[in-house]
Design an enzyme around this catalytic site. Structure first.
Site, PDB file in Angstrom:
ATOM      1  N   TYR A  27      14.761  11.674   9.814  1.00 14.57           N
ATOM      2  CA  TYR A  27      15.618  12.863   9.636  1.00 14.57           C
ATOM      3  C   TYR A  27      16.770  12.537   8.677  1.00 14.57           C
ATOM      4  CZ  TYR A  27      18.672  16.788  10.982  1.00 14.57           C
ATOM      5  OH  TYR A  27      19.475  17.903  10.979  1.00 14.57           O
ATOM      6  N   SER A  77      23.082  17.865   6.873  1.00 12.04           N
ATOM      7  CA  SER A  77      23.524  17.397   8.185  1.00 12.04           C
ATOM      8  C   SER A  77      24.548  16.285   7.988  1.00 12.04           C
ATOM      9  CB  SER A  77      22.317  16.843   8.956  1.00 12.04           C
ATOM     10  OG  SER A  77      22.726  16.063  10.058  1.00 12.04           O
TER      11      SER A  77
HETATM   12  N1  LIG Z   1      21.166  21.841  15.486  1.00 11.82           N
HETATM   13  C1  LIG Z   1      21.822  20.798  15.000  1.00 11.82           C
HETATM   14  O1  LIG Z   1      22.356  19.957  15.746  1.00 11.82           O
HETATM   15  C2  LIG Z   1      21.941  20.622  13.511  1.00 11.82           C
HETATM   16  C3  LIG Z   1      22.903  19.720  13.018  1.00 11.82           C
HETATM   17  C4  LIG Z   1      22.983  19.515  11.660  1.00 11.82           C
HETATM   18  C5  LIG Z   1      22.129  20.191  10.798  1.00 11.82           C
HETATM   19  N2  LIG Z   1      21.202  21.057  11.299  1.00 11.82           N
HETATM   20  C6  LIG Z   1      20.290  21.697  10.355  1.00 11.82           C
HETATM   21  O2  LIG Z   1      20.389  23.101  10.463  1.00 11.82           O
HETATM   22  C7  LIG Z   1      19.138  23.695  10.129  1.00 11.82           C
HETATM   23  C8  LIG Z   1      18.742  24.705  11.194  1.00 11.82           C
HETATM   24  O3  LIG Z   1      18.568  24.025  12.407  1.00 11.82           O
HETATM   25  P1  LIG Z   1      18.654  24.719  13.848  1.00 11.82           P
HETATM   26  O4  LIG Z   1      19.555  23.886  14.640  1.00 11.82           O
HETATM   27  O5  LIG Z   1      18.904  26.164  13.718  1.00 11.82           O
HETATM   28  O6  LIG Z   1      17.171  24.436  14.369  1.00 11.82           O
HETATM   29  P2  LIG Z   1      16.109  25.347  15.135  1.00 11.82           P
HETATM   30  O7  LIG Z   1      16.776  26.283  16.040  1.00 11.82           O
HETATM   31  O8  LIG Z   1      15.114  24.396  15.683  1.00 11.82           O
HETATM   32  O9  LIG Z   1      15.444  26.139  13.932  1.00 11.82           O
HETATM   33  C9  LIG Z   1      14.705  25.465  12.960  1.00 11.82           C
HETATM   34  C10 LIG Z   1      13.998  26.482  12.095  1.00 11.82           C
HETATM   35  O10 LIG Z   1      13.191  25.761  11.136  1.00 11.82           O
HETATM   36  C11 LIG Z   1      11.967  26.425  11.019  1.00 11.82           C
HETATM   37  N3  LIG Z   1      10.841  25.537  10.702  1.00 11.82           N
HETATM   38  C12 LIG Z   1      10.534  24.328  11.251  1.00 11.82           C
HETATM   39  N4  LIG Z   1       9.351  23.899  10.770  1.00 11.82           N
HETATM   40  C13 LIG Z   1       8.896  24.852   9.914  1.00 11.82           C
HETATM   41  C14 LIG Z   1       7.749  24.989   9.108  1.00 11.82           C
HETATM   42  N5  LIG Z   1       6.770  24.082   9.106  1.00 11.82           N
HETATM   43  N6  LIG Z   1       7.606  26.108   8.344  1.00 11.82           N
HETATM   44  C15 LIG Z   1       8.555  27.069   8.366  1.00 11.82           C
HETATM   45  N7  LIG Z   1       9.683  26.992   9.107  1.00 11.82           N
HETATM   46  C16 LIG Z   1       9.839  25.897   9.868  1.00 11.82           C
HETATM   47  C17 LIG Z   1      11.699  27.040  12.397  1.00 11.82           C
HETATM   48  O11 LIG Z   1      10.897  28.155  12.160  1.00 11.82           O
HETATM   49  P3  LIG Z   1      10.006  28.880  13.286  1.00 11.82           P
HETATM   50  O12 LIG Z   1      10.839  30.052  13.644  1.00 11.82           O
HETATM   51  O13 LIG Z   1       8.766  29.217  12.598  1.00 11.82           O
HETATM   52  O14 LIG Z   1       9.833  27.894  14.426  1.00 11.82           O
HETATM   53  C18 LIG Z   1      13.090  27.389  12.895  1.00 11.82           C
HETATM   54  O15 LIG Z   1      13.413  28.706  12.606  1.00 11.82           O
HETATM   55  C19 LIG Z   1      18.126  22.545   9.977  1.00 11.82           C
HETATM   56  O16 LIG Z   1      17.942  22.267   8.612  1.00 11.82           O
HETATM   57  C20 LIG Z   1      18.838  21.388  10.664  1.00 11.82           C
HETATM   58  O17 LIG Z   1      18.445  20.143  10.146  1.00 11.82           O
HETATM   59  C21 LIG Z   1      21.102  21.297  12.630  1.00 11.82           C
END
Ligand SMILES: NC(=O)c1ccc[n+]([C@@H]2O[C@H](COP(=O)([O-])OP(=O)(O)OC[C@H]3O[C@@H](n4cnc5c(N)ncnc54)[C@H](OP(=O)(O)O)[C@@H]3O)[C@@H](O)[C@H]2O)c1
Length: 266
Positions: A154, A141
Site C-alpha cells: 500500500y 495517504s
Molecule cells: N480510510 C483510510 O484510512 C484512508 C487513509 C488514507 C487514504 N485513504 C485513501 O482514500 C481513498 C478512499 O478510501 P476509503 O477509505 O473511502 O475506502 P473504501 O470505503 O474502502 O472505498 C474504496 C473504494 O475504492 C473502490 N475500488 C476498490 N477496488 C476497485 C476496483 N477494482 N475497481 C473499481 N473501484 C474499486 C471501491 O469501489 P466499490 O464501490 O466497487 O467497492 C470503493 O468505492 C483510497 O484511495 C484510500 O487509499 C484512505
C-alpha cells in the site's frame, strides 16, 4: 477552481470517503459521473444526491484492467459531454506481513491504486489540454510519505502516486491543467479492517470522519492546491521522514511489537 457546473469523474465514489466527497462536490454545484463496481450502491448514491438537488450519474467500472479504465473514461466523457475534473479516489488496502502477501493481490492493489490513476489521467488529459483547463486530483495517504511496516505494498502504491502527481504537476505548468495530491491520514471507512482499527486504537492513532476528509478534498480543489496533508502529528512526521528518516525509524521501532501483533491477526 469553481466547481459550479464542473464535469467530474469520481472513482471509488461508493466508498466511505468517496460517497462523502460525491455529496460535497454536488453541493458545490459540480455535475458528477460516479464510478464503482456495484450498480445498486451507485444508484443509491445518485438518488441521495438527486434528492438534495444535485446531479450525479452512475458508471460501473472495474479498475483492475485497462479495458475497464478505457470504458470508464469513454462512458464518463459521453455522459457528461467532457470531463473537467478527474478525482482518482478508488483504492485498496492490505495490512499483512509482506512475506504472507498474496502475490496476485499485490498486482491488483498496484493496478487500482497506481496504474488506474495514471492511465485514467492519460486518457482524459488530452481533452483537458485542448480546452486549456482542467484538474487531476489524486488521493494518496500519509503512508505515501512514510513507509509503514506491514503496509509495504500500500505504501509503495501511494509513494508512486505522490511521485506521479509531483512530476505531472511540474510538466503541466502553464497549460491550464492543474494537479492536486491529497494525503488523508487514517479515516473511519470500510477500507480499514478491524485489525487496523484495533491497532490504531492501541497506538492511539486518531481516525478522521470521512466527511472531514471530503471537505478537505473539495477545499483543495477550490483553492487549486498542489499538495495537502491532513492531520496532526501525521503532517509533522511526513516532513520529518523526508529530512530525517532515521528519527522516524526509531519512532516506528518502538511501536513495532504492537504493529506485528495486529498484522499477524491478533
Ligand atoms: N480510510 C483510510 O484510512 C484512508 C487513509 C488514507 C487514504 N485513504 C485513501 O482514500 C481513498 C478512499 O478510501 P476509503 O477509505 O473511502 O475506502 P473504501 O470505503 O474502502 O472505498 C474504496 C473504494 O475504492 C473502490 N475500488 C476498490 N477496488 C476497485 C476496483 N477494482 N475497481 C473499481 N473501484 C474499486 C471501491 O469501489 P466499490 O464501490 O466497487 O467497492 C470503493 O468505492 C483510497 O484511495 C484510500 O487509499 C484512505
Amino acid at each position: 477552481m469553481n466547481l459550479r457546473n464542473t464535469r467530474v469523474l469520481l472513482t471509488g465514489a461508493a466508498g466511505g470517503i468517496g460517497a462523502a466527497t460525491a455529496h460535497a462536490l454536488a453541493r458545490a454545484g459540480a455535475e458528477l459521473a460516479v464510478a464503482g463496481r456495484t450498480g445498486a450502491e451507485l444508484q443509491k448514491l445518485c438518488a441521495g444526491i438527486g434528492a438534495h438537488g444535485g446531479k450525479a450519474q452512475p458508471v460501473i467500472a472495474d479498475l483492475t484492467s485497462f479495458a475497464g479504465r478505457q470504458a470508464l473514461a469513454e462512458e464518463a466523457t459521453r455522459r457528461l459531454g467532457g470531463v473537467d475534473l478527474l478525482v482518482n479516489l478508488a483504492g485498496q488496502l492490505d495490512f499483512t506481513p509482506f512475506e504472507a502477501e498474496d502475490p496476485v493481490a499485490i498486482e491488483r492493489l498496484m493496478q487500482v491504486n497506481l496504474i488506474a490513476p495514471i492511465q485514467l489521467t492519460r486518457l482524459l488529459l488530452p481533452a483537458m489540454l485542448k480546452q486549456g483547463s482542467g484538474r487531476i486530483v489524486n488521493v494518496g495517504s500519509a503512508f505515501g510519505s512514510i513507509g509503514f511496516p506491514y503496509f509495504a505494498v500500500y505504501s509503495s502504491s501511494k509513494f508512486g502516486l505522490r511521485g506521479f502527481s509531483q512530476a505531472l504537476r511540474r510538466e503541466l505548468h502553464g497549460s491550464g491543467v492543474g494537479v492536486t495530491y491529497v494525503a488523508p491520514r487514517a479515516t473511519r471507512t470500510p477500507l480499514n479492517s478491524s485489525a487496523v482499527v484495533r491497532m490504531n486504537e492501541a497506538l492511539k492513532v486518531a481516525m478522521d470522519p470521512p466527511e472531514q476528509v471530503a471537505a478537505a478534498i473539495v477545499r483543495a480543489i477550490e483553492q487549486e492546491r498542489a499538495e495537502v496533508y491532513l492531520g496532526w502529528p501525521e503532517k509533522l512526521f511526513t516532513r520529518l521522514n523526508a529530512v530525517w528518516p532515521g528519527l522516524v525509524d526509531g519512532a516506528l521501532r518502538k511501536q513495532h511489537a504492537i504493529m506485528r501483533k495486529f498484522a499477524h491477526g491478533a
